[in-house]
Design a protein around this motif. Structure first.
Motif, PDB file in Angstrom:
ATOM      1  N   ILE A 239     -41.530  61.779  24.791  1.00 46.15           N
ATOM      2  CA  ILE A 239     -40.748  60.693  25.395  1.00 46.15           C
ATOM      3  C   ILE A 239     -39.867  59.995  24.352  1.00 46.15           C
ATOM      4  CG2 ILE A 239     -40.882  58.517  26.679  1.00 46.15           C
ATOM      5  CD1 ILE A 239     -43.684  59.489  27.657  1.00 46.15           C
ATOM      6  N   ILE A 240     -40.484  59.573  23.225  1.00 44.12           N
ATOM      7  CA  ILE A 240     -39.722  58.879  22.177  1.00 44.12           C
ATOM      8  C   ILE A 240     -40.095  59.477  20.814  1.00 44.12           C
ATOM      9  CG2 ILE A 240     -39.017  56.632  21.231  1.00 44.12           C
ATOM     10  CD1 ILE A 240     -40.087  55.281  23.682  1.00 44.12           C
ATOM     11  N   PRO A 241     -39.538  60.654  20.490  1.00 45.65           N
ATOM     12  CA  PRO A 241     -39.877  61.288  19.202  1.00 45.65           C
ATOM     13  C   PRO A 241     -39.422  60.463  18.001  1.00 45.65           C
ATOM     14  CG  PRO A 241     -38.063  62.450  20.295  1.00 45.65           C
ATOM     15  CD  PRO A 241     -38.617  61.477  21.291  1.00 45.65           C
ATOM     16  N   GLU A 242     -38.466  59.548  18.203  1.00 41.69           N
ATOM     17  CA  GLU A 242     -38.028  58.677  17.104  1.00 41.69           C
ATOM     18  C   GLU A 242     -39.175  57.818  16.588  1.00 41.69           C
ATOM     19  OE1 GLU A 242     -34.405  59.093  19.900  1.00 41.69           O
ATOM     20  OE2 GLU A 242     -36.598  58.968  20.066  1.00 41.69           O
ATOM     21  N   LEU A 243     -40.135  57.530  17.457  1.00 42.19           N
ATOM     22  CA  LEU A 243     -41.291  56.734  17.028  1.00 42.19           C
ATOM     23  C   LEU A 243     -42.305  57.576  16.267  1.00 42.19           C
ATOM     24  CD1 LEU A 243     -42.082  54.391  20.070  1.00 42.19           C
ATOM     25  CD2 LEU A 243     -41.276  53.710  17.803  1.00 42.19           C
ATOM     26  N   THR A 244     -42.625  58.746  16.802  1.00 47.35           N
ATOM     27  CA  THR A 244     -43.635  59.581  16.124  1.00 47.35           C
ATOM     28  C   THR A 244     -43.113  60.092  14.781  1.00 47.35           C
ATOM     29  OG1 THR A 244     -42.920  61.494  17.432  1.00 47.35           O
ATOM     30  CG2 THR A 244     -44.787  60.244  18.256  1.00 47.35           C
ATOM     31  N   ALA A 245     -41.783  60.100  14.600  1.00 46.37           N
ATOM     32  CA  ALA A 245     -41.199  60.504  13.311  1.00 46.37           C
ATOM     33  C   ALA A 245     -41.543  59.512  12.204  1.00 46.37           C
ATOM     34  CB  ALA A 245     -39.675  60.611  13.432  1.00 46.37           C
ATOM     35  N   LEU A 246     -42.006  58.323  12.573  1.00 44.32           N
ATOM     36  CA  LEU A 246     -42.371  57.297  11.585  1.00 44.32           C
ATOM     37  C   LEU A 246     -43.775  57.519  11.021  1.00 44.32           C
ATOM     38  CD1 LEU A 246     -41.104  54.102  13.475  1.00 44.32           C
ATOM     39  CD2 LEU A 246     -40.006  55.227  11.530  1.00 44.32           C
ATOM     40  N   LYS A 247     -44.520  58.460  11.603  1.00 49.21           N
ATOM     41  CA  LYS A 247     -45.912  58.642  11.197  1.00 49.21           C
ATOM     42  C   LYS A 247     -46.025  59.267   9.807  1.00 49.21           C
ATOM     43  CE  LYS A 247     -48.850  60.207  14.289  1.00 49.21           C
ATOM     44  NZ  LYS A 247     -49.408  61.031  15.373  1.00 49.21           N
ATOM     45  N   GLY A 248     -47.107  58.916   9.129  1.00 47.75           N
ATOM     46  CA  GLY A 248     -47.425  59.545   7.851  1.00 47.75           C
ATOM     47  C   GLY A 248     -47.118  58.678   6.653  1.00 47.75           C
ATOM     48  N   VAL A 249     -47.833  58.956   5.561  1.00 46.16           N
ATOM     49  CA  VAL A 249     -47.665  58.244   4.294  1.00 46.16           C
ATOM     50  C   VAL A 249     -47.402  59.279   3.209  1.00 46.16           C
ATOM     51  CG1 VAL A 249     -48.792  56.782   2.573  1.00 46.16           C
ATOM     52  CG2 VAL A 249     -49.217  56.379   5.000  1.00 46.16           C
ATOM     53  N   GLU A 250     -46.382  59.045   2.413  1.00 49.52           N
ATOM     54  CA  GLU A 250     -46.086  59.946   1.296  1.00 49.52           C
ATOM     55  C   GLU A 250     -46.294  59.210  -0.022  1.00 49.52           C
ATOM     56  OE1 GLU A 250     -42.790  62.835   1.314  1.00 49.52           O
ATOM     57  OE2 GLU A 250     -42.196  61.847   3.188  1.00 49.52           O
ATOM     58  N   GLU A 251     -46.662  59.980  -1.054  1.00 50.71           N
ATOM     59  CA  GLU A 251     -46.854  59.392  -2.383  1.00 50.71           C
ATOM     60  C   GLU A 251     -46.135  60.247  -3.421  1.00 50.71           C
ATOM     61  OE1 GLU A 251     -50.437  58.156  -5.483  1.00 50.71           O
ATOM     62  OE2 GLU A 251     -50.864  58.367  -3.341  1.00 50.71           O
ATOM     63  N   LEU A 278     -39.896  41.431  27.826  1.00 52.26           N
ATOM     64  CA  LEU A 278     -40.022  42.882  27.679  1.00 52.26           C
ATOM     65  C   LEU A 278     -39.071  43.422  26.635  1.00 52.26           C
ATOM     66  CD1 LEU A 278     -41.098  45.663  28.642  1.00 52.26           C
ATOM     67  CD2 LEU A 278     -39.270  45.659  30.362  1.00 52.26           C
ATOM     68  N   TRP A 279     -37.839  42.921  26.572  1.00 50.79           N
ATOM     69  CA  TRP A 279     -36.846  43.488  25.665  1.00 50.79           C
ATOM     70  C   TRP A 279     -37.064  43.042  24.229  1.00 50.79           C
ATOM     71  CZ3 TRP A 279     -35.599  47.535  27.919  1.00 50.79           C
ATOM     72  CH2 TRP A 279     -35.455  47.564  29.297  1.00 50.79           C
ATOM     73  N   LEU A 280     -37.684  41.884  24.033  1.00 54.60           N
ATOM     74  CA  LEU A 280     -38.075  41.503  22.669  1.00 54.60           C
ATOM     75  C   LEU A 280     -39.219  42.397  22.204  1.00 54.60           C
ATOM     76  CD1 LEU A 280     -37.762  39.752  20.204  1.00 54.60           C
ATOM     77  CD2 LEU A 280     -39.097  37.954  21.325  1.00 54.60           C
ATOM     78  N   ARG A 281     -40.115  42.757  23.112  1.00 57.87           N
ATOM     79  CA  ARG A 281     -41.177  43.711  22.774  1.00 57.87           C
ATOM     80  C   ARG A 281     -40.569  45.080  22.431  1.00 57.87           C
ATOM     81  NH1 ARG A 281     -46.551  42.760  26.483  1.00 57.87           N
ATOM     82  NH2 ARG A 281     -46.727  40.492  26.222  1.00 57.87           N
ATOM     83  N   TRP A 282     -39.531  45.480  23.163  1.00 55.27           N
ATOM     84  CA  TRP A 282     -38.847  46.729  22.845  1.00 55.27           C
ATOM     85  C   TRP A 282     -38.194  46.648  21.460  1.00 55.27           C
ATOM     86  CZ3 TRP A 282     -38.148  51.689  24.268  1.00 55.27           C
ATOM     87  CH2 TRP A 282     -38.677  52.103  25.494  1.00 55.27           C
ATOM     88  N   ALA A 283     -37.618  45.497  21.136  1.00 54.88           N
ATOM     89  CA  ALA A 283     -37.009  45.331  19.809  1.00 54.88           C
ATOM     90  C   ALA A 283     -38.072  45.498  18.729  1.00 54.88           C
ATOM     91  CB  ALA A 283     -36.341  43.962  19.700  1.00 54.88           C
ATOM     92  N   ALA A 284     -39.278  44.968  18.984  1.00 56.43           N
ATOM     93  CA  ALA A 284     -40.383  45.138  18.036  1.00 56.43           C
ATOM     94  C   ALA A 284     -40.763  46.614  17.919  1.00 56.43           C
ATOM     95  CB  ALA A 284     -41.589  44.309  18.482  1.00 56.43           C
ATOM     96  N   LEU A 285     -40.771  47.319  19.050  1.00 48.74           N
ATOM     97  CA  LEU A 285     -41.138  48.742  19.061  1.00 48.74           C
ATOM     98  C   LEU A 285     -40.135  49.579  18.263  1.00 48.74           C
ATOM     99  CD1 LEU A 285     -43.116  50.863  20.404  1.00 48.74           C
ATOM    100  CD2 LEU A 285     -41.332  51.152  22.137  1.00 48.74           C
ATOM    101  N   LEU A 286     -38.865  49.166  18.303  1.00 51.36           N
ATOM    102  CA  LEU A 286     -37.804  49.990  17.705  1.00 51.36           C
ATOM    103  C   LEU A 286     -37.268  49.436  16.391  1.00 51.36           C
ATOM    104  CD1 LEU A 286     -35.773  50.782  20.971  1.00 51.36           C
ATOM    105  CD2 LEU A 286     -37.630  52.111  19.946  1.00 51.36           C
ATOM    106  N   HIS A 287     -37.843  48.338  15.896  1.00 46.95           N
ATOM    107  CA  HIS A 287     -37.223  47.664  14.745  1.00 46.95           C
ATOM    108  C   HIS A 287     -37.190  48.531  13.486  1.00 46.95           C
ATOM    109  CE1 HIS A 287     -41.337  46.850  13.349  1.00 46.95           C
ATOM    110  NE2 HIS A 287     -40.839  46.403  12.212  1.00 46.95           N
ATOM    111  N   ASP A 288     -38.075  49.515  13.385  1.00 51.63           N
ATOM    112  CA  ASP A 288     -38.119  50.367  12.184  1.00 51.63           C
ATOM    113  C   ASP A 288     -37.709  51.816  12.450  1.00 51.63           C
ATOM    114  OD1 ASP A 288     -38.739  48.565  10.219  1.00 51.63           O
ATOM    115  OD2 ASP A 288     -40.897  48.951  10.213  1.00 51.63           O
ATOM    116  N   ILE A 289     -37.141  52.119  13.629  1.00 54.96           N
ATOM    117  CA  ILE A 289     -36.876  53.545  13.917  1.00 54.96           C
ATOM    118  C   ILE A 289     -35.861  54.156  12.953  1.00 54.96           C
ATOM    119  CG2 ILE A 289     -37.537  53.631  16.347  1.00 54.96           C
ATOM    120  CD1 ILE A 289     -34.525  53.474  17.013  1.00 54.96           C
TER     121      ILE A 289
END
Length: 473
Positions: A239-251, A278-289
């Motif tokens: 549905i929103i692969p832009e979010l799952t692309a944020l997963k993981g930690v690199e060192e 609702l749209w402020l919650r969406w902004a929180a969801l997408l603030h780091d995409i």
């Protein structure tokens, strides 16, 4: 088991429906969410669904005639349903039915059935309960799949084999997660496994229907419950692969960055404690995409995400278009909050200039308070001292901004010299020079070079116009 309806505010209506059904030689039952919520003591909803083993349309017409001859009945022949709006209630009547599905559609073939058939076709056991309104067993709970016990155990189960249930209608996968999120229930282990195995089937569901369920998850008390389940089942990536692309930690070279996906879930939960917007919650969801595509390791500095807010704001538009979300003011609002999401943090210094504060005031406008709500929600450190220090810093910036606002009136700022004023002053027609001069006036006021006053702005425009070779007419 009998349900005591004597204290129910709709008892009188239920008795009228029972009487009308008896006269029409029809059976009638309350079904679905109303029954569930009644047993959960969540209040009595305004939408009530009724099933009859004969014609739902005929029963609705007969009831309307009994309640008021002028009462309108909305009929949907394709689905065999009818709706009546009565004293703030929406009453929907449908004939009991059996359903069978084909592989490539969620629209079933339908035939008439019994109340048991109708309960068998429903999505979850907690939604498959019925209360009889028939004279011989009025108030009896009909619960063939033990949904009442599942309510007590707080678990989401399907009445039939879960893989078939989800394959037949893949939207039920999202509904399972939505109910788990909004009710605080767990999804049965077999059911969860079935969602994982059938996740690809979500592709036959329209994005509009998907977003209806997704937004209900976003509107829940703790959205991360549903978002985490969407991720665990593989649905979120579809549905929103832009979010799952944020997963993981690199060192690299001993430098690590935080997992921006789980950070985002925390931010959404934090903001949901302070707003139902609702749209402020969406902004929180997408603030780091924008962080996934801008992530870079720089020697001597570490991990950087330069420009992620600006790229993120652009990504929001693409995402909203794909998800068929509103493309008007709601989109612009989310884009603005995402674009400005890091600006207040940059102002947390003792030597922040009034010009920088004025710029933020001007850019954020009426959405400044919402921006600060997001910035506070963005503090997810587990270090209490750090968290308190960040919050104190934001409060200090908010105080500074309030002082600047009271002094310069920038939040609803309109340049005191309009384009029309400039055209009259220099005898110009609309053109490039007008825009240049208006922008210079705006920048001069925001930078504190001139006060936000008409006379000062006029004198400034005259000087700037001379540089462009313009004379007063």
């Amino acid at each position: 088991m009998k349900i005591n309806l004597n204290q129910n505010k709709n008892l009188k209506l239920f008795k009228i429906i029972s009487s009308v059904a008896e006269k029409e030689n029809q059976s009638v039952y309350i079904v679905g969410g109303y029954v569930r919520d009644l047993l959960m003591k969540r209040g009595e909803g305004s939408d009530i669904d009724f099933v009859t083993e004969q014609s739902g349309i005929n029963l609705a017409k007969a009831l309307a005639e009994e309640l008021s001859p002028k009462l309108k009945v909305s009929i949907f022949k394709t689905y065999g349903t009818a709706m009546i709006k009565w004293k703030g209630l929406e009453l929907e009547f449908v004939g009991a039915r059996k359903e069978s599905y084909t592989k490539n559609s969620r629209n079933p073939a339908v035939e008439a059935g019994t109340i048991e058939d109708d309960q068998r076709r429903r999505d979850f056991t907690i939604n498959a309960m019925a209360i009889s309104l028939n004279k011989d067993n009025f108030g009896e709970l009909i619960d063939p799949f033990d949904g009442r016990q599942d309510l007590i155990d707080k678990i989401i189960k399907t009445p039939l084999e879960p893989r078939k249930t989800y394959s037949d209608d893949p939207l039920r996968m999202l509904r399972a997660i939505r109910f788990a999120s909004t009710l605080g229930f767990d999804i049965d282990e077999d059911s969860l496994s079935a969602i994982i195995s059938e996740a690809d089937r979500i592709e036959i569901i329209t994005i509009e229907r998907i977003m209806t369920e997704f937004n209900k998850i976003m509107a829940s008390e703790k959205p991360s419950l549903g978002l985490k389940l969407l991720d665990d089942t593989g649905l979120l990536e579809k549905i929103i692969p832009e979010l799952t692309a944020l997963k993981g930690v690199e060192e690299l070279e001993g430098q690590r960055h935080k997992d921006n996906f789980y950070h985002t879930l925390e931010v959404v939960d934090n903001i949901s404690e302070n707003t139902d917007n609702l749209w402020l919650r969406w902004a929180a969801l997408l603030h780091d995409i924008g962080k996934a595509p801008t992530k870079k390791f720089v020697d001597g500095i570490g991990w950087t995400f330069h420009g992620h807010e600006f790229l993120g704001a652009k990504m929001v538009k693409t995402l909203f278009e794909r998800l068929k979300l509103p493309l008007g003011n709601d989109l612009k609002y989310v884009q603005k909050i995402v674009r400005l999401s890091s600006r207040p943090i940059a102002l947390i210094t003792d030597d922040t200039s009034d010009a920088a504060l004025r710029r933020l005031l001007f850019d954020a406008g009426d959405d400044l308070d919402d921006l600060f709500t997001l910035c506070k929600a963005d503090i997810t450190t587990k270090n209490k001292k750090k968290k308190n220090r960040y919050k104190e810093n934001f409060e200090a910036v908010a105080k500074k901004i309030k002082e600047v606002e009271e002094k310069d009136h920038i939040r609803h700022f309109q340049p005191p010299v309009s384009g029309e004023d400039i055209m009259k002053l220099f005898g110009l027609k609309p053109g490039r020079e007008i825009g240049i001069l208006k922008e210079k006036v705006k920048d001069a006021i925001l930078e504190g070079l001139i006060p936000n006053e008409p006379n000062a702005a006029k004198q400034f425009v005259i000087k700037e116009a001379e540089k462009l070779g313009l004379d007063i007419k």
